[in-house]
Structure formats: structure tokens, C-alpha cells
Design an enzyme around this catalytic site. Structure first.
Site, PDB file in Angstrom:
ATOM      1  N   HIS A   1     -29.426  22.206  28.772  1.00 26.48           N
ATOM      2  CA  HIS A   1     -28.333  22.247  27.805  1.00 26.48           C
ATOM      3  C   HIS A   1     -28.535  21.234  26.679  1.00 26.48           C
ATOM      4  CE1 HIS A   1     -26.596  18.512  29.442  1.00 26.48           C
ATOM      5  NE2 HIS A   1     -26.947  18.998  30.618  1.00 26.48           N
ATOM      6  N   ASP A   2     -28.158  21.639  25.483  1.00 27.34           N
ATOM      7  CA  ASP A   2     -28.148  20.789  24.290  1.00 27.34           C
ATOM      8  C   ASP A   2     -29.544  20.372  23.832  1.00 27.34           C
ATOM      9  OD1 ASP A   2     -25.146  20.503  24.107  1.00 27.34           O
ATOM     10  OD2 ASP A   2     -25.471  19.572  26.059  1.00 27.34           O
TER      11      ASP A   2
ATOM     12  N   GLY B   1     -31.298  17.863  29.990  1.00 28.38           N
ATOM     13  CA  GLY B   1     -30.400  18.073  28.867  1.00 28.38           C
ATOM     14  C   GLY B   1     -30.666  17.135  27.696  1.00 28.38           C
TER      15      GLY B   1
END
Length: 263
Positions: A121-122, A139
Site C-alpha cells: 500500500h501507498d 508499504g
């Protein structure tokens, strides 16, 4: 027109571009947008607020747009953006972002993501990336253009990897790696410049000599690394690659991946 196998499940609201093939047993969620001339071979899952660019080929068991593996995520409509021309092989996974991380995971164009690789994520991944088998990003990582990450390697969350870096297989990357670097090891250290990659990108002998001399002064000269870095700043004008490396170091907030003997 797109071609959708009768066993596939394409939810109302999904957008499938012209010329795209959705193979057997694929699952396409209601917020997915898939570009033109893509090929989802079969058993591909595209969920969440995920967009896939044109001319991508996605192999069975890939899951794109799954929820972040982060306990803070509460189902917010965060996104995953995948560029054009990517090849995503069997079992690869890419997650949407989190609110605290800016809400977006982004993958560039023309990448090759081998089986069971993972983009957390991100993360921000540049163009022409190659992730070998089971290469994994935690992440919030930032990965530059034309980065190669070897098989079974893992990159710690919030780590940056500059453009044109090569990471060896079975490496654990905990620190930022300068552009054009070659890093390797269970706890990865900077071994050298990625000279093969630089030659492939048409660096002249003069440019290679200039960047190598800068690298030697920065990492192997006398005194502490901090002092050598300060002394090397005027060298930014000698070559764009040197300027890129110095800019990358200047923007860092985490430890830098250093050679094993650098101080």
C-alpha cells in the site's frame, strides 16, 4: 469491442476498454477501470478503486486492488493506479493505498512483475521496473525508474530505491539505495555502481569514469561519510547522474545503504 468470457464476473459499474480480453473466471469489481487492449488470461481479480492502463497482460491468480495489509485501513475508497504496458505474472498482488499514506498506490508503465511479487500500500513504482519472483515491497516505498529487484528480496516499508538500481536476489533492503547503485546481501549493502545497467543506457566512457570517481570519493575517501558528502556537493555539475545521486541523498529521511566498510 471487448471480449469477456461467459464464466467471468464483471460487476455493474466496471469499465472495460475496447479490445480488452477478460478470460475465464476473472472477477472485476464495480469500481475497476481496465484500459484498451489488455489481456486478463484467466482467474484474475481486479477489485477496489483500481485502474489499469492500456496494453497490460495479467496472468492467472493475480490480485490487483486488494485491501492494504495495514491495521489502520477501515475500508476507505483509496486507489491503485497501474500504468500501461505492464506484464503482471501469476499470483502477483498490488494493494490500494491508505488514508494516512496519501490514499494512492501507483505503478508506472512498462513494468514486468514476476510471479508472487508484491507491491504494498501507498508505494510509488516508476517506469520499466522489473520485480523478480516473490520480490516484495512493504508499504510506502518509493521505487525509481528501471529498477530491478531480485527474486525473494524484500524492501522495508518507507524505503526509497533510486532509478537504475539493481538489488540482488535474497536481499533484505532496510535503507535507501542511491540511484545507479548495486545492492546485495541478506541485510543489503551497497556493493558498487550498477555499471552494466549504466552501459545499457548508453553512458559514455567519460561519463562512467566521472561517476565512478565520484562514487569512490564519496564512499571510500578519507574522513567520515558526512564530511565526504559535504566535500562532494560541488561535483554535481560534472554529470547529471552525480547531481541525481546527491539530490536523492539530500532528500532522504532514512538511513542510507552504504558499502560494508564505509563510515
Amino acid at each position: 469491442m471487448s471480449k469477456i468470457d461467459p464464466t467471468a464476473r464483471v460487476a455493474d459499474g466496471a469499465v472495460v476498454g475496447p479490445g480488452t480480453e477478460i478470460g475465464p473466471y476473472c472477477i472485476i469489481g464495480p469500481h475497476a477501470v481496465i484500459g484498451a487492449n489488455c489481456k486478463l488470461i484467466g482467474q484474475v481479480t481486479v477489485i477496489g478503486h483500481t485502474s489499469v492502463g492500456d496494453n497490460c497482460v495479467i496472468s492467472p491468480s493475480a490480485v490487483l486492488g486488494g485491501a492494504p495489509q495495514d491495521l489502520s485501513y477501515k475500508g476507505e475508497p483509496t486507489t491503485l493506479e497501474i500504468g500501461s504496458g505492464n506484464t503482471i505474472r501469476e499470483g502477483a498482488t498490488m494493494n490500494v493505498g491508505t488514508v494516512k499514506g496519501g490514499g494512492k498506490t501507483r505503478v508506472g508503465n512498462d513494468g514486468y512483475f514476476m510471479n508472487n511479487s508484491h507491491v504494498g500500500h501507498d508505494c510509488i513504482v516508476g517506469n520499466n521496473a522489473i520485480f523478480a519472483t516473490s520480490a516484495t515491497l512493504g508499504g510506502h516505498c518509493e521505487i525509481g525508474d528501471a529498477v530491478y529487484i531480485g527474486g525473494l528480496s524484500a524492501v522495508h516499508q518507507f524505503t526509497r530505491i533510486g532509478s537504475y538500481v539493481m538489488v540482488g536476489g535474497l536481499s533484505g533492503v532496510r535503507d535507501d539505495i542511491i540511484p545507479y547503485g548495486l545492492a546485495n546481501g541478506q541485510y543489503a549493502v551497497l556493493e558498487s555502481l550498477n555499471l552494466i545497467g549504466m552501459k545499457r543506457r548508453k553512458f559514455t566512457k567519460q561519463r562512467l569514469a566521472a561517476v565512478r570517481a565520484f562514487y569512490q570519493k564519496l564512499f571510500y575517501g578519507p574522513g567520515t561519510f558526512a564530511a565526504r558528502l559535504e566535500a562532494a556537493r560541488p561535483l554535481a555539475s560534472e554529470d547529471p547522474a552525480i547531481a541525481e545521486i546527491l539530490d536523492f541523498i539530500g532528500k532522504g529521511k532514512r538511513p542510507l545503504c552504504l558499502p560494508a566498510i564505509a563510515k
